[in-house]
Design a protein around this motif. Structure first.
Motif, mmCIF file in Angstrom:
data_model
loop_
_atom_site.group_PDB
_atom_site.id
_atom_site.type_symbol
_atom_site.label_atom_id
_atom_site.label_comp_id
_atom_site.label_asym_id
_atom_site.label_seq_id
_atom_site.Cartn_x
_atom_site.Cartn_y
_atom_site.Cartn_z
ATOM 1 N N TYR A 229 81.879 36.942 38.980
ATOM 2 C CA TYR A 229 80.515 36.705 39.450
ATOM 3 C C TYR A 229 79.512 37.538 38.665
ATOM 4 C CZ TYR A 229 81.527 40.992 42.102
ATOM 5 O OH TYR A 229 81.898 42.259 42.470
ATOM 6 N N ASP A 230 78.265 37.099 38.724
ATOM 7 C CA ASP A 230 77.141 37.825 38.133
ATOM 8 C C ASP A 230 76.350 38.459 39.263
ATOM 9 O OD1 ASP A 230 77.698 36.984 35.485
ATOM 10 O OD2 ASP A 230 76.688 35.090 35.866
ATOM 11 N N ALA A 231 76.030 39.747 39.136
ATOM 12 C CA ALA A 231 75.294 40.447 40.194
ATOM 13 C C ALA A 231 74.148 41.243 39.596
ATOM 14 C CB ALA A 231 76.224 41.372 40.966
ATOM 15 N N ASP A 232 73.109 41.430 40.404
ATOM 16 C CA ASP A 232 71.969 42.249 40.021
ATOM 17 C C ASP A 232 72.214 43.665 40.518
ATOM 18 O OD1 ASP A 232 70.648 40.084 38.868
ATOM 19 O OD2 ASP A 232 69.750 39.506 40.781
ATOM 20 N N VAL B 4 66.293 46.470 37.671
ATOM 21 C CA VAL B 4 67.442 45.644 38.038
ATOM 22 C C VAL B 4 68.012 45.000 36.776
ATOM 23 C CG1 VAL B 4 68.187 43.620 39.347
ATOM 24 C CG2 VAL B 4 66.549 45.214 40.350
ATOM 25 N N THR B 5 69.317 45.076 36.630
ATOM 26 C CA THR B 5 70.021 44.498 35.485
ATOM 27 C C THR B 5 71.088 43.540 36.001
ATOM 28 O OG1 THR B 5 69.716 46.536 34.214
ATOM 29 C CG2 THR B 5 71.425 45.030 33.451
ATOM 30 N N ARG B 6 71.173 42.373 35.413
ATOM 31 C CA ARG B 6 72.224 41.418 35.773
ATOM 32 C C ARG B 6 73.443 41.692 34.906
ATOM 33 N NH1 ARG B 6 70.218 35.888 37.026
ATOM 34 N NH2 ARG B 6 69.724 37.070 38.877
ATOM 35 N N SER C 59 80.484 43.839 32.654
ATOM 36 C CA SER C 59 80.060 43.563 31.282
ATOM 37 C C SER C 59 78.633 43.033 31.253
ATOM 38 C CB SER C 59 81.014 42.573 30.607
ATOM 39 O OG SER C 59 81.013 41.345 31.296
ATOM 40 N N LYS C 60 78.021 43.168 30.100
ATOM 41 C CA LYS C 60 76.684 42.638 29.832
ATOM 42 C C LYS C 60 76.764 41.921 28.498
ATOM 43 C CE LYS C 60 72.142 42.534 30.457
ATOM 44 N NZ LYS C 60 71.558 41.731 31.493
#
Length: 184
Positions: free
Chosen positions: A133-136, A144-146, A168-169
């Protein structure tokens, strides 16, 4: 016109960057820890009721190292698992997250949480449960970074589950979470 068999410095750099990104992408899925062979984790059974956990988030990029405790309360109605997580970080910060997991078929769940973009894909993988999943995530500066989470949960005994997550980013690992949950 003469052709060259040598590649330009720009082409070599582009190839090196592409290779690093491919390797980084492969590194974002945590392996199932050794010594955890056994029957599949029954996600809805383990997390129904109360669990307590201790964990740590470590960031290789930002240098963060945050220990925390977490208490969960789970309720399963036969199709939906609602899991409330209360975090207390070593620096005193507190946070609450609420997962709602709906059964989507044999060995599959769909998860939602207030800081998750879209849904989490949850699936049984052998004796492990995997979440993607992608989270903030809010930093200390309030920005805030996703980021992408790839979690693997494995049962390490009748009353213990380990959750390892690679964060990861842009496909590059930036951190890791390791949590041990114990049933009360």
């Amino acid at each position: 016109m003469r052709s060259s068999t040598r590649s330009s410095p720009v082409a070599r750099l582009a190839l090196a960057v592409a290779a690093l990104l491919v390797l980084a992408g492969c590194a974002t899925v945590p392996p199932v820890p050794a010594g955890t062979e056994g029957p599949p984790l029954q996600f809805e059974r383990f997390f129904t009721g109360r669990t307590s956990g201790e964990g740590r988030f470590v960031s290789s990029i930002g240098g963060a190292d945050r220990a925390f405790t977490v208490t969960t309360r789970g309720r399963f109605d036969g199709k939906t698992l609602t899991l409330v997580e209360d975090f207390v970080f070593a620096d005193g910060e507190k946070d609450r997250k609420t997962w709602v997991f709906e059964r989507a078929g044999e060995g599959r769940w769909i998860g939602r949480r207030e800081d998750v973009d879209g849904t989490a894909d949850v699936r049984v993988d052998g004796n492990a449960i995997r979440l993607s999943y992608d989270a903030d995530v809010k930093g200390k500066d309030g920005n805030v970074t996703r980021v992408r989470f790839e979690d693997v949960l494995v049962q390490e005994g009748p009353r213990r589950v380990r959750n390892i997550a690679v964060v990861s980013k842009f496909g590059v690992p930036v951190g890791r979470v390791d949590v041990f949950f114990d049933r009360r």
